[in-house]
Design a protein around this motif. Structure first.
Motif, short mmCIF file in Angstrom:
data_model
loop_
_atom_site.label_atom_id
_atom_site.label_comp_id
_atom_site.label_asym_id
_atom_site.label_seq_id
_atom_site.Cartn_x
_atom_site.Cartn_y
_atom_site.Cartn_z
N LEU A 74 2.91 1.68 -3.37
CA LEU A 74 1.37 2.77 -4.36
C LEU A 74 1.20 3.27 -3.76
O LEU A 74 0.15 3.99 -4.68
CB LEU A 74 0.36 1.02 -4.72
N THR A 75 1.00 4.47 -3.26
CA THR A 75 0.79 5.72 -2.66
C THR A 75 1.25 6.75 -2.68
O THR A 75 1.40 7.65 -2.49
CB THR A 75 -1.07 5.11 -1.54
N LEU A 135 -6.35 6.41 -2.98
CA LEU A 135 -6.79 5.15 -3.22
C LEU A 135 -8.25 5.05 -3.17
O LEU A 135 -9.39 5.26 -2.44
CB LEU A 135 -6.96 3.86 -1.93
N LEU A 189 -7.86 2.76 4.52
CA LEU A 189 -8.26 2.05 2.84
C LEU A 189 -10.13 1.87 2.77
O LEU A 189 -10.66 1.18 2.26
CB LEU A 189 -8.39 0.83 3.40
N ILE A 219 1.07 -1.18 -0.40
CA ILE A 219 0.29 0.17 0.19
C ILE A 219 0.52 1.25 0.31
O ILE A 219 0.53 1.90 -0.47
CB ILE A 219 -0.51 0.11 1.68
N LEU A 237 -4.62 -5.46 0.30
CA LEU A 237 -5.61 -5.34 1.33
C LEU A 237 -5.68 -6.87 1.73
O LEU A 237 -5.82 -7.16 2.74
CB LEU A 237 -6.57 -4.60 0.09
N VAL A 273 -2.87 -3.42 -5.45
CA VAL A 273 -3.95 -2.54 -3.92
C VAL A 273 -4.52 -3.68 -4.14
O VAL A 273 -4.57 -4.16 -2.49
CB VAL A 273 -4.57 -0.97 -4.57
N THR A 298 -11.31 1.26 -0.08
CA THR A 298 -11.89 -0.22 -0.94
C THR A 298 -12.81 -1.03 -0.47
O THR A 298 -12.19 -2.44 -0.19
CB THR A 298 -10.14 -0.90 -0.97
N LEU A 301 -9.65 0.09 -8.85
CA LEU A 301 -7.86 -0.67 -8.30
C LEU A 301 -6.97 -1.38 -8.76
O LEU A 301 -7.70 -2.62 -9.49
CB LEU A 301 -8.46 -1.29 -6.59
#
Length: 480
Positions: A187-188, A200, A267, A184, A212, A208, A270, A204
């Motif tokens: 990717l962020t 996010l 999150l 995470i 998750l 991710v 998501t 997705l």
């Protein structure tokens, strides 16, 4: 509002954590220099430290609005204040119930109380986490303290075995959590939980979803959800009962905070994905926990599978969305309160050389000790969800949240499993009140202060069931 950690006045919202760190250091020194000659000194000072910590939190730790400290890694809000006050209270009660048990088995050592405070510090860090680093720090601080507590009775091979299982599986879960967090973060590009929530959003990427999944697996392990529950029954049965009391109650607050801060807040983008994962876990957890608990003959092991089943209800709260988060908070607080009392009864019934952990040990308990039997009656009724006890309202609130979010099939399943669960709780009551005592048992401990605390505990379970609105409204306000 972001405060710099260089300004001493801005540290007030973190007063609980600062106080605990100081108390741990002082208690360690006192144990080294005075603990050998006065075994009960550290225990008494720990209770005093918890009371003073709660007073300092009420006096200086209140915040009018959400406040960030330490470069945004620490968040202070009303939810955090309430959960920390609950932590102070529940740890104090747990240590009060445990004192005579530890003395009778010659394991009344200062390190036990230091580890309890260190675990509480880990819970507080989790409650106020606003960064992936802070979350992981809190998880490890809590986990390492509990591993040591499970193995605290060094003369017991069973305790050592259960601690090793817990440590190995816990290390795997911690690695899983760290791997998910690293994905995470990669990717962020941020560790801040609020920033992660902003960055996010659907659609997705596969990375991710993978990250998750790892995080959900780790959270499920910490909560004790099926199929990541393997450690829980062995730890409950193998650890000294005083440690089982601690492990089964206070950490639940920290792991609720972990789920809320990490999944529901960081999150949130998501949510569609992780709610599906949690729904599947909740179904498995409710079925396995309740069905397997029926065949247990050891009360501690039965309460372990009961804990698994109750985790299923907490997870269902998170499946139901924001209203469900409030229901999950309410369920967590009432569950900790009830289980504290249940293990308090076990500790009082037990004696040196008699663990009182078999169901048969409770046959005819009302003849031997009517007070303990009455307390256990109220606590088992609450766990079974029988009105007017607090457990009824907790289950009902979960059902309502699921119904309002159109999860009808989950309501039906949870209700059916509640009926199954009622069997093994009511069996304990049947043994206490309708069976004749099986052989001779040592007299229960006559600790007046502990008995009074247990009576207040059982009365609170009834009183909060008769007047559920204040706590329900508080939980709703804290979440919304």
């Amino acid at each position: 509002m972001d405060q710099t950690f260089l300004d001493p006045a801005s540290l007030a919202p973190a007063i609980a954590e600062i106080w605990l760190v100081c108390a741990i250091c002082v208690l360690l020194l006192i144990e080294v220099f005075a603990g050998v000659n006065r075994r009960g000194l550290t225990a008494t000072l720990t209770l005093v430290a918890l009371a003073l910590g709660a007073a300092l939190l009420v006096r200086y730790g209140q915040v009018p609005q959400r406040t960030l400290l330490f470069n945004g890694t620490f968040v202070a809000d009303q939810l955090g204040v309430v959960l920390k006050l609950a932590g102070f209270l529940f740890v104090a009660v747990a240590l009060l119930y445990s004192r005579a048990y530890l003395e009778n088995r010659n394991i009344q050592r200062g390190e036990y109380y230091v580890l309890a405070l260190t675990a509480l510090l880990g819970i507080f860090v989790l409650v106020s986490a606003n960064s992936l680093v802070t979350v992981y720090l809190g998880v490890e601080l809590l986990a390492l303290s509990v591993y040591a507590m499970v193995a605290f009775d060094r003369d017991s091979g069973v305790s050592a075995e259960s601690a090793m299982k817990y440590f190995v599986l816990g290390a795997i879960a911690s690695g899983t959590l760290l791997y998910g967090m690293s994905l995470i973060y990669g990717l962020t590009g941020t560790l801040d939980l609020g920033e992660i929530a902003v960055r996010l959003h659907a659609p997705l990427s596969a990375g991710v979803v993978l990250g998750l999944t790892f995080i959900v697996v780790a959270v499920a392990f910490k909560l004790g959800a099926v199929p990541f529950h393997m450690w829980l029954p062995d730890v409950y049965e193998g650890a000294p009962t005083s440690v089982t009391l601690f492990v089964s109650t206070v950490p639940k607050i920290g792991y609720f905070a972990l789920t809320l801060r990490l999944l529901a807040q960081a999150l949130a983008g998501t949510e569609a994905e992780w709610t599906q994962m949690l729904a599947a876990l909740a179904v498995l957890t409710l079925i396995v926990g309740n069905v397997v608990a029926i065949v247990q003959t050891n009360l501690k092991r039965m309460l372990a599978y009961s804990a698994i089943a109750n985790v299923g209800f907490i997870v269902l709260g998170f499946v139901a969305g924001p209203d469900g988060y409030a229901a999950a908070l309410y369920y967590t607080l009432q569950y900790v309160l009830v289980v504290l009392g249940a293990f308090g009864v076990i500790l009082l019934v037990s004696a040196k050389g008699f663990e009182a952990d078999r169901l048969d040990d409770y046959k005819g308990l009302h003849q031997r000790d009517p007070l303990l039997a009455a307390a256990m009656l109220a606590l088992m009724f609450s766990l079974a969800g029988v009105p007017p006890f607090i457990g009824f309202w907790a289950k009902l609130r979960i059902f309502q949240a699921l119904w309002e979010t159109h999860h009808l099939w989950l309501v039906v399943l949870a209700a059916a499993m509640s009926v199954v669960g009622a069997y093994y709780y009511l069996r304990v009551i049947k043994l206490m009140y309708f069976d004749e005592p099986a052989g001779e048992h040592p007299a229960a401990a006559r600790e007046v202060g502990v008995r009074f605390a247990l009576g207040v505990n059982a009365a609170a379970v009834l009183a909060l069931g008769l007047l559920p609105e204040p706590l329900l409204d508080l939980c709703a306000r804290l979440i919304h």
